[in-house]
Design an enzyme around this catalytic site. Structure first.
Site, PDB file in Angstrom:
ATOM      1  CE1 TYR A 185      -3.750   2.453   0.709  1.00  0.00           C
ATOM      2  CE2 TYR A 185      -2.278   3.338   2.379  1.00  0.00           C
ATOM      3  CZ  TYR A 185      -3.413   3.447   1.606  1.00  0.00           C
ATOM      4  OH  TYR A 185      -4.209   4.555   1.727  1.00  0.00           O
ATOM      5  CE  LYS A 189      -3.368   5.375  -1.587  1.00  0.00           C
ATOM      6  NZ  LYS A 189      -4.399   5.976  -2.458  1.00  0.00           N
TER       7      LYS A 189
END
Length: 290
Positions: A185, A189
């Site tokens: 994740y 980002k």
């Protein structure tokens, strides 16, 4: 994939009526502006849509087909309460043709594009060696490829129109500092921040600003899902991890609300932010200091 479309007029005005409106909420703008928001059915996307409708923008709302009921309810609410024109489009940000036709449809129905909020995103947690390859691919497709397609087709339209605009992506506090169990994740980002900075450099000459918001823990259905997984891992009741994370991960000792992010986006799309580009704004209660 064929995209479903549901465009709703403002009051008794058709979606093709482009009569200029005077809007105090739009700092010296003589005409009503249109903003596209992906992942708009719930959480941060829904809060952004509600806030921007209140600010006086018309909306192109995008989400997966299974979110139809929630998106239709949101469209009706923003039309009734704030007088917005709303065009709902259903599809998948990971499918390039869906995003392309999203922009084309909203422009055709609402008359142009001012800003694109690439909000759609998902979270997957787990130590790197525990993450299945298919989960890695899915997360990267939504969080990175989805933003890439969004920026790409927003830029094409804004350049064609020739009067600038805004592009905004969904980064994260995890895109500023890695965290145990959040490797994939976090990587997605960080990638959004890189896309945002590079796009800002590519499109500044066209009067287009490109920024991102980087939330910490915001109380959304996505956070509830993560809490359920983590609380189960530590063998404690649902809600335990959320409570502990709010006490330990930021200096305000609480989680944020979707409206907190929506307030930031409201500023970033406004004329007051015209000289800001290439930035990823932390909105995390003081998890990290830039």
């Amino acid at each position: 994939m064929k995209i479903d479309i549901d465009c709703i007029a403002r009051g008794n005005v058709t979606t093709r009526d482009l009569t200029p409106l005077s809007l105090n909420a739009m700092s010296n703008s003589a005409t009503r502006r249109t903003v596209i928001i992906t992942g708009a059915a719930e959480g941060i996307g829904r809060a952004i849509a509600t806030r921007l409708a209140r600010d006086g923008y018309d909306l192109g709302l995008f989400d997966l087909p299974h979110a139809r009921d929630r998106l239709e309810e949101l469209a009706e609410s923003t039309r009734t309460r704030h007088g917005a024109k709303v065009c709902n489009v259903y599809g998948d940000v990971t499918v390039e043709d869906d995003v392309k036709r999203l922009v084309e449809t909203v422009v055709q129905e609402l008359g142009g594009l001012y800003a694109f909020i690439a909000n759609a995103g998902i979270a997957r947690i787990g130590t790197l060696h525990e993450v299945p390859t298919e989960e890695f691919d899915k997360l990267m497709n939504v969080n990175v490829k989805g933003v890439f397609f969004s920026y790409k087709y927003a830029a094409i339209q804004l350049i064609k129109q020739g009067h600038g605009g805004r592009m905004i992506g969904a980064a994260s506090a995890a895109g500023k500092k890695g965290a145990s169990g959040w490797g994939v994740y976090s990587a997605s980002k960080f990638a959004v921040r890189g896309l945002t900075q590079s796009a800002a450099m590519d499109y500044g000459k066209y009067g287009i600003t490109v920024n991102a918001y980087a939330p910490g823990f915001i109380e959304t259905p996505l956070l509830e899902g993560i809490d359920e997984i983590y609380s189960a891992k530590i063998g404690k009741p649902k809600g335990t991890w959320t409570q502990e994370s709010s006490a330990n991960w930021n200096v305000l000792r609480r989680h944020g609300q979707p409206d907190d992010v929506a307030n930031l986006v409201s500023f970033l799309v406004s004329d007051n932010a015209a000289f800001i580009t290439g930035q990823s704004y932390s909105i995390d209660g003081g998890m990290h200091f830039d």
